[in-house]
Design a protein around this motif. Structure first.
Motif, mmCIF file in Angstrom:
data_model
loop_
_atom_site.group_PDB
_atom_site.id
_atom_site.type_symbol
_atom_site.label_atom_id
_atom_site.label_comp_id
_atom_site.label_asym_id
_atom_site.label_seq_id
_atom_site.Cartn_x
_atom_site.Cartn_y
_atom_site.Cartn_z
ATOM 1 N N GLY A 1 0.838 -1.539 0.521
ATOM 2 C CA GLY A 1 0.148 -0.332 -0.061
ATOM 3 C C GLY A 1 1.169 1.492 0.305
ATOM 4 N N GLY A 2 0.088 3.012 0.131
ATOM 5 C CA GLY A 2 1.212 4.112 0.342
ATOM 6 C C GLY A 2 0.641 4.173 -0.320
ATOM 7 N N GLY A 3 1.477 5.461 -1.088
ATOM 8 C CA GLY A 3 1.568 6.336 -2.442
ATOM 9 C C GLY A 3 1.970 5.997 -3.344
ATOM 10 N N ARG A 4 1.587 5.594 -4.492
ATOM 11 C CA ARG A 4 1.758 5.982 -5.842
ATOM 12 C C ARG A 4 3.473 6.852 -6.443
ATOM 13 N NH1 ARG A 4 -0.125 1.820 -8.307
ATOM 14 N NH2 ARG A 4 -1.597 0.186 -7.415
ATOM 15 N N ARG A 5 3.089 7.256 -5.803
ATOM 16 C CA ARG A 5 4.271 8.271 -6.290
ATOM 17 C C ARG A 5 4.567 9.643 -5.048
ATOM 18 N NH1 ARG A 5 1.001 8.691 -10.813
ATOM 19 N NH2 ARG A 5 0.524 11.306 -9.858
ATOM 20 N N THR A 6 6.005 9.632 -4.698
ATOM 21 C CA THR A 6 6.974 10.798 -3.508
ATOM 22 C C THR A 6 7.511 12.138 -4.439
ATOM 23 O OG1 THR A 6 8.033 8.584 -2.979
ATOM 24 C CG2 THR A 6 5.981 9.451 -1.810
ATOM 25 N N ASP A 7 7.925 12.552 -3.318
ATOM 26 C CA ASP A 7 9.301 13.331 -4.090
ATOM 27 C C ASP A 7 10.121 12.261 -4.157
ATOM 28 O OD1 ASP A 7 10.059 15.481 -4.908
ATOM 29 O OD2 ASP A 7 9.196 17.180 -4.359
ATOM 30 N N THR A 8 10.798 13.092 -5.077
ATOM 31 C CA THR A 8 12.457 12.135 -4.744
ATOM 32 C C THR A 8 12.332 10.930 -4.653
ATOM 33 O OG1 THR A 8 13.333 12.711 -2.451
ATOM 34 C CG2 THR A 8 13.735 14.491 -4.349
ATOM 35 N N GLY A 9 11.276 9.815 -4.874
ATOM 36 C CA GLY A 9 10.875 8.645 -4.348
ATOM 37 C C GLY A 9 12.171 7.519 -5.252
ATOM 38 N N HIS A 10 12.607 8.243 -6.446
ATOM 39 C CA HIS A 10 14.123 7.319 -6.754
ATOM 40 C C HIS A 10 15.168 6.931 -6.225
ATOM 41 C CE1 HIS A 10 15.308 11.052 -7.302
ATOM 42 N NE2 HIS A 10 16.583 10.936 -7.261
ATOM 43 N N VAL A 11 14.782 8.387 -4.995
ATOM 44 C CA VAL A 11 16.273 7.702 -3.995
ATOM 45 C C VAL A 11 15.808 6.390 -3.661
ATOM 46 C CG1 VAL A 11 17.392 8.422 -2.174
ATOM 47 C CG2 VAL A 11 16.360 10.347 -3.978
ATOM 48 N N LEU A 12 14.708 6.508 -2.855
ATOM 49 C CA LEU A 12 14.242 4.645 -1.980
ATOM 50 C C LEU A 12 14.235 3.515 -3.173
ATOM 51 C CD1 LEU A 12 14.292 4.452 1.082
ATOM 52 C CD2 LEU A 12 11.641 4.524 0.739
ATOM 53 N N VAL A 13 13.795 3.845 -4.417
ATOM 54 C CA VAL A 13 13.835 2.736 -5.056
ATOM 55 C C VAL A 13 14.896 2.290 -5.554
ATOM 56 C CG1 VAL A 13 13.293 2.493 -7.728
ATOM 57 C CG2 VAL A 13 11.796 3.763 -6.436
ATOM 58 N N GLN A 14 15.426 3.840 -5.901
ATOM 59 C CA GLN A 14 18.242 2.752 -6.648
ATOM 60 C C GLN A 14 18.421 1.588 -5.094
ATOM 61 O OE1 GLN A 14 19.484 6.518 -7.426
ATOM 62 N NE2 GLN A 14 21.038 5.380 -7.589
ATOM 63 N N ARG A 15 17.767 1.948 -3.556
ATOM 64 C CA ARG A 15 18.087 1.297 -2.809
ATOM 65 C C ARG A 15 17.209 -0.239 -2.337
ATOM 66 N NH1 ARG A 15 18.358 4.613 1.919
ATOM 67 N NH2 ARG A 15 18.079 6.622 0.704
ATOM 68 N N GLN A 16 16.208 0.168 -3.105
ATOM 69 C CA GLN A 16 15.515 -0.899 -2.788
ATOM 70 C C GLN A 16 15.483 -1.985 -3.698
ATOM 71 O OE1 GLN A 16 11.559 1.149 -1.708
ATOM 72 N NE2 GLN A 16 12.023 0.867 0.002
ATOM 73 N N ILE A 17 14.912 -1.768 -4.737
ATOM 74 C CA ILE A 17 15.315 -3.298 -5.746
ATOM 75 C C ILE A 17 16.399 -3.517 -6.486
ATOM 76 C CG2 ILE A 17 15.146 -3.495 -8.396
ATOM 77 C CD1 ILE A 17 12.080 -2.013 -7.100
ATOM 78 N N PRO A 18 17.500 -2.811 -6.080
ATOM 79 C CA PRO A 18 18.890 -3.833 -5.747
ATOM 80 C C PRO A 18 18.561 -5.416 -5.149
ATOM 81 C CG PRO A 18 19.772 -2.025 -6.130
ATOM 82 C CD PRO A 18 18.332 -1.847 -6.143
ATOM 83 N N VAL A 19 18.403 -4.652 -3.949
ATOM 84 C CA VAL A 19 18.349 -5.759 -2.492
ATOM 85 C C VAL A 19 17.169 -6.786 -2.685
ATOM 86 C CG1 VAL A 19 17.396 -5.726 -0.222
ATOM 87 C CG2 VAL A 19 18.926 -3.591 -1.242
ATOM 88 N N PHE A 20 15.920 -6.158 -3.469
ATOM 89 C CA PHE A 20 14.985 -7.600 -4.016
ATOM 90 C C PHE A 20 15.375 -7.853 -5.061
ATOM 91 C CE2 PHE A 20 11.334 -8.635 -6.455
ATOM 92 C CZ PHE A 20 10.427 -9.221 -5.207
ATOM 93 N N THR A 21 15.965 -7.808 -5.957
ATOM 94 C CA THR A 21 16.696 -8.107 -7.182
ATOM 95 C C THR A 21 17.221 -9.375 -6.842
ATOM 96 O OG1 THR A 21 17.062 -6.911 -8.254
ATOM 97 C CG2 THR A 21 14.808 -7.756 -8.163
ATOM 98 N N GLN A 22 18.311 -9.170 -5.776
ATOM 99 C CA GLN A 22 20.293 -9.901 -5.863
ATOM 100 C C GLN A 22 19.657 -10.940 -5.447
ATOM 101 O OE1 GLN A 22 22.031 -8.523 -2.451
ATOM 102 N NE2 GLN A 22 20.661 -8.172 -1.018
ATOM 103 N N ARG A 23 20.753 -11.884 -5.669
ATOM 104 C CA ARG A 23 21.127 -13.572 -5.354
ATOM 105 C C ARG A 23 20.067 -14.573 -5.889
ATOM 106 N NH1 ARG A 23 21.463 -11.605 -0.033
ATOM 107 N NH2 ARG A 23 23.818 -11.201 0.494
ATOM 108 N N ALA A 24 19.344 -13.761 -7.426
ATOM 109 C CA ALA A 24 18.458 -15.074 -7.610
ATOM 110 C C ALA A 24 19.228 -15.637 -8.264
ATOM 111 C CB ALA A 24 17.534 -14.176 -8.787
ATOM 112 N N GLU A 25 19.124 -16.672 -8.970
ATOM 113 C CA GLU A 25 19.663 -18.048 -10.062
ATOM 114 C C GLU A 25 19.849 -17.235 -11.523
ATOM 115 O OE1 GLU A 25 19.874 -21.488 -9.798
ATOM 116 O OE2 GLU A 25 19.551 -21.310 -7.669
#
Lengths: 401, 322
Positions: A213-237
């Motif tokens: 949930g939570g808001g769809r768009r936030t000011d400077t949201g990319h800063v968090l995305v840039q840290r979250q997505i690599p972590v979420f996708t790491q160590r995949a087969e």
């Protein structure tokens, strides 16, 4: 002086023609009324502001098709008229009745599967033919077989197969599948898994991206995305491509360039299988795009195209059969003579067993058409388009029997 | 010096062949150029710039003026066929794609795909004589040998519109299969061939009656039916042989003009669209858009005798009359 003379001649030529055509047509024109019914449900905002839905989404497709149909109708003696309606799920049946009472037996629905099934039941036994421009649910093509509905929207299976064929062409046989937690995401993931199995693709790893949930768009949201997505996708087969199933538009748009492994993204972001794309210029599509843009003042979206195609299918059937009778039009649409050019390089026809429109799938990134499926290596005894989606033996529907 | 003498020798050899040398002009849609071939040596002799997105191409009866639709410039460029100098432009209406000259050499009838009109242009006064509203996405243009009827095909309306060239009124409409691309009369005017790219057929129309008398269908073993997309049509002046370019199937069909049966399929380059005969009808040139070449067909033996590399995405072709 010279130019004045030519203008005069020009005006003469045009007015002479206008007189002729109005005289020829006024006699007795066949009135063809087409209704568009949008069943509105609350939608969360999209992740990108570029995807904000315009208020006239879908309707503009019907308006253009009505103009196109009337350009033909001036020569063949039809007058196409459009009725538009928007309703809540509760009021949808009454809105349908109102359209029909206004003389529109052909109704294009912009509605989800649940609302479409309700409308189909409500219309059953009457001279009404519905055109499903939006619902992509595979169950409408395999288990819930609706004899009074023509499915113009591609099914999820058609889109997934179109994507899988291209990824196979690229020899990207190992997929990392990330799906969202919404119902639609699960259905889309199911379709992708089915395609993988059908074409011998291995899904080497699956993960679920929970929507918290939570808001769809936030000011400077990319800063968090840039840290979250690599972590979420790491160590995949080890995988060739990351395939995302995110119809709810929660995370897929964040994936390209943020994944841990340097792999391309496909599915709900990156390379997307879609019904239409405003960059398509092949097969006369440019003219369609420009006609639409002049009319609507914006780019075409898939839903606009699918509504346009629905109304064009009615126009084509009426032109060829010279009839507005629902049974005659339905028989023609599912019969062997119906074919329609739709700016995707090959004619489209209907599968008589489940009323699904056979159609090519565009594979596009944000700005360009990358490829169009079916890929030519995939053959079929009836039509290559039947390599996409549910073929007759895979469907329980037997609407033609 | 050495190279020069070889060329001279080749020219000398070529000169002994009976065929007359004509210039063959090929419009390259993506290359924005015209490639000039020699119909005798079958070599490229020149290339020149043609404006943005050159497609439809034709030449005046005296062979002096080359007309080229510059689709993205919304004009028709007129070139000197000798010097390749651009002489002037013609008003064309938006997005001109294909056109046809009246048999007398004037006017020019242009299909404006974007505006559902056919624009009639006086090529001498360079003015628009009329705009004729037609169906959605006009494309193919054919003219009857007596010049009385211009036929336009509309790709989304799926009709052949018969336009009276004196009144600019539409006399007759004939519904054909999906996405009609090209209209071609026989030299005696007794038949009209209209190709339907997406429908996969060529309609043979009796222009007098305004009725379809036969639909030609195509079938090539090993080729999916969807790839058999008829576009360009050319008929020998005796009406006996019809050539149909079949797009992405990379074939040209040879059709008997009396029985309308397909007699042969010739393998050419990729995505073959338009074609043009030499004036003596000994050779037929085809534009192959996806292999960037032109195939040369020997009409008598019905064989492909050569492929010639041209510019990027060749679209249209015309052969100079002299």
């Amino acid at each position: 002086m010279k130019s004045g003379f030519s203008t005069f001649l020009l005006a003469l030529g045009v007015s002479a023609l206008a007189v002729l055509s109005s005289g020829a047509i006024a006699a007795d024109k066949q009135i063809v009324r087409i209704g568009v019914l949008k069943v509105e449900r609350e939608q969360p905002l999209p992740l990108s502001r570029l995807d904000l839905p315009p208020d006239d989404l879908g309707f503009q497709g019907a308006r253009l098709a009505t103009k196109d149909n009337n350009t033909t109708g001036q020569f063949t003696g039809q007058d196409y008229q459009l009725e538009e309606a928007t309703a809540s799920p509760e009021d949808a049946a009454a809105a349908l009745d109102a359209l029909v009472e206004n003389g529109a037996p052909f109704i294009i629905t912009i509605a989800g599967a649940e609302d479409l099934i309700a409308l189909s039941e409500h219309a059953a036994g009457r001279d009404i033919l519905l055109f499903n421009a939006q619902a992509e649910d595979d169950r409408l093509r395999t288990e819930v077989c609706l004899s009074n509905v023509m499915h113009i929207a591609p099914s999820r299976a058609i889109k997934a197969d179109g994507l899988a064929q291209f990824l196979l062409f690229k020899r990207w046989r190992e997929w990392f599948l990330i799906s969202g937690s919404h119902e639609a995401d699960k259905l889309w993931a199911d379709a992708l898994r089915r395609s993988a199995k059908k074409f011998g693709i291995e899904i080497v790893e699956e993960r679920v991206y929970e929507d918290t949930g939570g808001g769809r768009r936030t000011d400077t949201g990319h800063v968090l995305v840039q840290r979250q997505i690599p972590v979420f996708t790491q160590r995949a087969e080890d995988h060739d491509v990351l395939v995302a199933a995110d119809e709810a538009d929660v995370f897929a748009a964040y994936l390209p360039y943020h994944t841990w492994d340097a792999r391309p993204v496909a599915g709900s972001a990156g390379l997307r299988p879609i019904g239409w794309h405003p960059a398509n210029e092949a097969w006369g599509a440019t003219q369609f795009q420009r006609r639409f843009e002049r009319l609507a003042g914006r780019l075409v979206r898939s839903l606009d195209y699918q509504v346009w195609l629905s109304a064009r299918a009615v126009g084509e059937a009426v032109t060829r059969t010279k009839s507005t009778d629902v049974a005659t039009v339905t028989d023609y649409l599912v019969g062997p003579d119906f074919e329609l050019g739709v700016f995707k390089g090959t004619k489209v026809t209907f599968r008589p067993w489940n009323h699904q429109l056979r159609q090519p799938v565009l594979l596009a990134n944000d700005r360009m058409i990358v490829s169009v499926s079916p890929q030519k290596q995939f053959l079929h005894q009836v039509t290559q388009l039947d390599t996409l989606g549910f073929d007759r033996p895979e469907s329980q529907c037997t609407l033609d029997q | 010096m050495y190279a020069r003498s070889i060329i001279a020798a080749a020219a000398l050899f070529a000169a002994t062949l009976p065929a007359q040398a004509n210039k063959v002009f090929v419009s390259n849609e993506k290359g924005n150029t015209i490639t000039v071939l020699d119909s005798e040596t079958l070599e490229v002799i020149d290339t020149f710039d043609a404006g943005q997105r050159p497609r439809g191409i034709t030449i005046s009866n005296d062979g002096k003026h080359l007309y080229v639709c510059a689709s993205d410039d919304d004009i028709v460029n007129v070139f000197d066929a000798e010097t390749y100098e651009r002489l002037h432009t013609l008003p064309s209406g938006p997005d001109p794609e294909l056109f046809v000259l009246h048999p007398s050499g004037n006017p020019l009838y242009i299909a404006n795909e974007d505006d559902n009109i056919v624009t009639v242009v006086d090529v001498e006064k360079r003015t628009v004589l009329a705009e004729v509203p037609v169906g959605v996405e006009p494309e193919g243009m054919g003219v009857s040998p007596d010049g009385k009827i211009v036929v336009n095909t509309s790709e989304t309306t799926n009709m052949a519109h018969f336009i009276n060239t004196e009144t600019f009124e539409i006399d007759t409409n004939v519904l054909v299969d999906q996405r009609p691309r090209f209209a071609q009369f026989t030299a005696d005017g007794s038949l009209l061939y209209v190709s339907s790219e997406i429908g996969g057929t060529v309609s043979v129309i009796d222009p007098e009656a305004g009725e379809i008398i036969k639909k030609i269908e195509f079938e090539v073993p090993g080729i999916v039916p969807e790839a058999l997309q008829p576009v360009g049509v050319r008929v020998t002046s005796d009406g006996k042989t019809v050539f149909v370019a079949l797009g992405p199937s990379n074939r040209v069909a040879v059709v008997n003009g009396e029985t309308f049966e397909v007699e042969k399929y010739l393998l050419v380059g990729q995505r073959v669209w338009q074609m043009a005969f030499t004036p003596d009808e000994k050779l037929l040139f085809t534009t192959n858009g996806n292999s960037n070449d032109v195939s040369v067909i020997d009409v008598a033996s019905q064989k492909v005798i050569k492929s010639i590399a041209v510019g990027e995405q060749p679209w249209g072709v015309v052969v100079a009359p002299n």
